[in-house]
Each structure stands twice: as C-alpha cells, then as structure tokens.
Enzyme design. Structure first.
Site: not given
Ligand code: PNW
Length: 489
Positions: A305, A379
C-alpha cells in the site's frame, strides 16, 4: 497521444475494508470489534462518527458489485470482518449468517466475472479477544485464534477465493494503534516498547496463517497468500553540502528499513534489519530459529500500500514518543525527521503528492527482495474534499493523481525492471476513514451519507478506461504548458 500499455494479465482492481463500508454492525449476529469500542470512545474519532452504518454495503452489496461491473473491474479486494463470522473471536460459535453474507458477496462478484482478493485482518479484532486476552499484546491464545479464524475462512471460502492477504499494514496497526494511539485500541503510554511487541505478534500471525494454508489447503485450492505492507517513500532531503547529503541519504535508507524492512525483512530473510537491532537492542523481540524459518519465504506476492513521499534527514531531536504532526514525522527510534516541499501538492489528508516516489519505492522493493509472485499494489489513492456532489462528479485532482501515479508505475515496470503484477485503487467507494470518520473521502464513487445514494466520480470513469483497455492514455493535460500550478493540482 502517448499510450502506455501494461503487461498482459495485469490485475486492475479496487479495494475496501469491512469496517469502513459494511455497516450492519448490530445485524446478522455480528460480534463487536475493537473498532466498535474505539469509535464510541469520546474524543477518538472526528465528530464521534462510527462504522455502525458506514455506507451500508452489508445491504447494498449487489448494487455495489453492479457499479464495479459497470467500470469493467475484474478484481476486487475486500476484507472479512472476523467478529461477523466468529462473534467472540474463537471458533466456539460460528455465525452462519455472517458466513452467508460473504458467500453471497463472493458469488455475486464471480457472477459478474470479478475475482475476489480477500484480506483476513484489516484491523477489526473481535473485542472479546482484546478484553479477555490482551489482543495483539496477548500470547498463544490470540495467535491460535487467528490461525483458527484463517482456517475457517480457507475452509468456507477457499474454493472460490484464490488470493489471500493475511494482514493489512502491520506498521499502521503497531505505530498508530500502540505508539500514537490514534487508531484502535488507542494505546500510547508504552510507545517505546508496545509497537515492537505488536509488530512481532502480527508477523507470527502471518506466518501461522500461511502455514495453515500451505499444509491444509493450498494443494487442493491452488491459491496464493501474502501480507500487505504500507510504505511511503523517503527521499534524501536535498542539500548542497556533500557531508549532509550523505547523512540524508543514510537517513532515508534507514527510514525505509524501519518502515518497510521491519516487516519485509522477516518475511523474506527471516529476521529484522540489522539497523533496527543496533538502534533498538532488546526492545526489538527475537524470533526463535523455528519462527524465523516459518517466516522466511512466507510471501507468495508482495502486497504494497503506497500513498505518499517525504524528504528524510537525520534527527537527534528527542521526543518521548514518535511525533506526527502537519506532515512532519520525528521518529526518534529511527533517528529520522521527515519534511515536505512547498512545490508538492497535498491531498485532503495532508499527504504529499509525489508520483516519482512511487516508482523509486517499487524499484527499491524489487532490488532488495526480488519478490516471488511479483509486487501487487493493494492500495493507492488520495483524499479529496469532494463532499459536494458537483465537485465529486468532476474530481480532477484525483484523476490526475491516478494518472501520474499509474504512469510512474508503468515506468518502473517497463524501464526499471520492477515486477509489478497488479494495482488496486483505494477506494472503490467513499467510506469510514478511521479516526477521520466520514470527513475524508477516498472513493472513486461518491456517497450521499443521508440517502446512501452512490454516484461514479470522474475518477471512476477514468480508472474504468484503464481497466478495460489495460492502457493509460496520457492526454494533453499532462503537457507542461497545461499543468496547473501546484496549489491547484
Ligand atoms: C490505509 N500513514 O491506512 C488503510 O489500509 C485504509 O484502510 C485507509 O483507509 C487508507 O490507507 C487511507 O488512509 C493508512 O499514516 C493509514 O502512513 C495511515 C497511513 C498509511 C495508510
């Protein structure tokens, strides 16, 4: 118009997490999690917002899957709420209504040709495990509980789910949950020791869940399992002084080792980075040889992420705990102070927009770990102040963020050898942004929190085009002459 082509089979998706979108907190036999308790603790969350209703995905999942299909999405990352399927956290009582919810969701996704990728732990620990067994500071009971919960998920969903993420962002859980106290369970009074104990336990959770999957399920189910780590890039703070430049470069490297190496080194090499041991001594727990062997090679893809970048320089400043404020981090344990650059645009949560930092991080990961199964960006995205429907409908700041970050990822793949296999936009939909409640919006879809109406933003259409074509078209908006001033990004 330049068109960037991505490798065949590249996984494009969007991501969410259970507590941030589901709602239905007191429905269908769900137990309580530490986030139910934390969000209801006065002063912890902006405006006292809770995830009781969130965006009501629990009732509207069919509509949401349809919106995904409308974008042409082929992959969707979501998390399972542990207390929804095991209300006490233990396997003494399996809540079949909770299991049915996830079965329905998975089947709905598959019926729309969307592949699920599932996170087991995205921060919503069953409250009973916190109050009774000390949660992430607890011992074997909690470790065994996580392994048993993971086993139940593999048993019930593994016939259809082929990509598993054990834990989302152990760095955030450890430091923000136990160092700064801004996320559940909100502890900070032993900030010099507890984050390292929690991190250690989370790594063991991961190793045990992977072992369960490999021993009992993988041969038959044929899926993959890994952990998702978050990391911002740290670039040496520019300076004309060569001595200082060398120190800043060292600080930047040390920062990445403290942020990412803390977790990735054990998972790839079986132990913490040497620089952490040097600086932390006995505050850093030790793995037994068996644990070390279990951890080494326990990632079948590198879940990453990534949101932002800052400059790094050495810091001798003392602070009783780590100090995060106004985009500046002084992390005494790492000996690093971060800063921004006025020329960098900032998102609505104050994070610097620095697309090239994403590329540098991808290349750093490739170089240090050469991860089997490649890197999957689980992400990436940004918060925009788009409460207003008309502003949300034309969220050009977010469009540009995605265009530029995805272009840098393309460069990392095609010019610098980073083996990136997938990318998930955070988030599919506006949602409960933890301690910021509903005041910060990361979604590709806008939500009217009064009526729960959904609306695709311009960024959903833009991203949908990338997903469908497997290409990024760099239109003339990227020409220097057409780039708005930084503040207007
Ligand atoms: C991630 N940081 O959290 C989470 O996985 C999501 O649930 C969350 O909504 C999203 O990013 C946006 O915040 C992070 O301080 C929280 O660097 C904090 C940080 C990074 C990621």
């Amino acid at each position: 118009m330049p068109t960037l082509q991505f490798p065949d089979g590249f996984q494009w998706g969007t991501a969410t997490a259970a507590y941030q979108i589901e709602g239905g907190a007191n429905e269908g036999g769900r137990g309580q999690s530490i986030w139910d308790a934390f969000s209801k603790t006065p002063g912890k969350v902006t405006l006292g917002h809770t995830g009781d209703v969130a965006v009501d995905h629990y009732h509207r999942y069919k509509e949401d899957v349809q919106l995904m299909a409308d974008m042409g999405l082929k992959h969707y990352r979501f998390s399972i709420s542990w207390p929804r399927i095991l209300p006490s956290g233990l396997t003494d009582h399996v809540n079949e209504e909770g299991i049915a919810f996830y079965n329905n969701l998975i089947n709905e996704l598959l019926a729309h040709d969307i592949t699920p990728i599932v996170t087991l732990y995205h921060w919503d620990l069953p409250l009973a495990l916190q109050t009774e067994y000390d949660g992430l500071l607890g011992g074997p009971v909690v470790l065994d509980a996580f392994a048993a919960y993971a086993r139940l998920c593999f048993e019930r969903f593994g016939d259809r789910v082929k990509q598993w993420i054990t834990i989302n962002e152990p760095w955030v859980v450890s430091l923000l949950g136990y160092g700064l106290g801004v996320l559940a369970p909100g502890r900070k009074h032993r900030a010099k020791t507890e984050p390292y104990l929690v991190a250690h336990n989370l790594l063991l959770w991961h190793a045990h869940a992977v072992q369960v999957y490999r021993r009992e399920f993988q041969a038959v189910q044929g899926g993959k399992i890994g952990i998702t780590l978050n990391c911002d890039w740290r670039a040496p703070k520019p300076t004309d002084d060569p001595t200082q430049a060398a120190l800043n470069a060292e600080a930047a490297e040390r920062a990445i080792l403290f942020d990412l190496g803390w977790f990735a080194d054990p998972v790839y090499f079986g132990d913490y980075p040497a620089v952490m041991r040097e600086r932390l001594g006995d505050r850093l727990p030790r793995f037994t040889p068996e644990e070390s062997a279990m951890l080494r090679g326990s990632n079948e893809f590198f879940g990453l992420n990534h949101y932002s970048t800052s400059y790094a320089e050495p810091s001798a400043e003392s602070s009783s705990a780590s100090d995060w404020s106004a985009g500046i981090i002084v992390w005494e344990d790492a000996g690093v102070k971060t800063s921004g650059n006025d020329a960098w645009p900032r998102t609505d949560v104050g994070w610097n927009v620095v697309p090239w930092g994403f590329r540098e991080l991808l290349v750093w990961i490739q170089t240090r770990y050469a991860p089997v199964g490649g890197i999957v960006v689980t992400e990436n995205g940004c918060a925009v102040a788009d409460d207003d429907r008309a502003i949300a409908a034309d969220d050009q700041f977010r469009v540009r963020y995605y265009r530029e970050y995805i272009a840098e990822m393309h460069k990392a793949i095609t010019e610098q050898g980073a083996d990136v296999r997938g990318y998930y936009a955070w988030s599919f939909i506006d949602n409960y942004e933890w301690s910021c409640g509903y005041t910060k919006r990361f979604g590709l879809h806008w939500v009217d929190y009064e009526t729960m109406e959904r609306m695709p933003k311009a960024s959903a259409k833009f991203y949908g085009h990338i997903v469908r074509s497997n290409t990024l078209v760099l239109d003339d908006k990227l020409d220097e002459s057409d780039v708005p001033a930084a503040s207007a990004f």
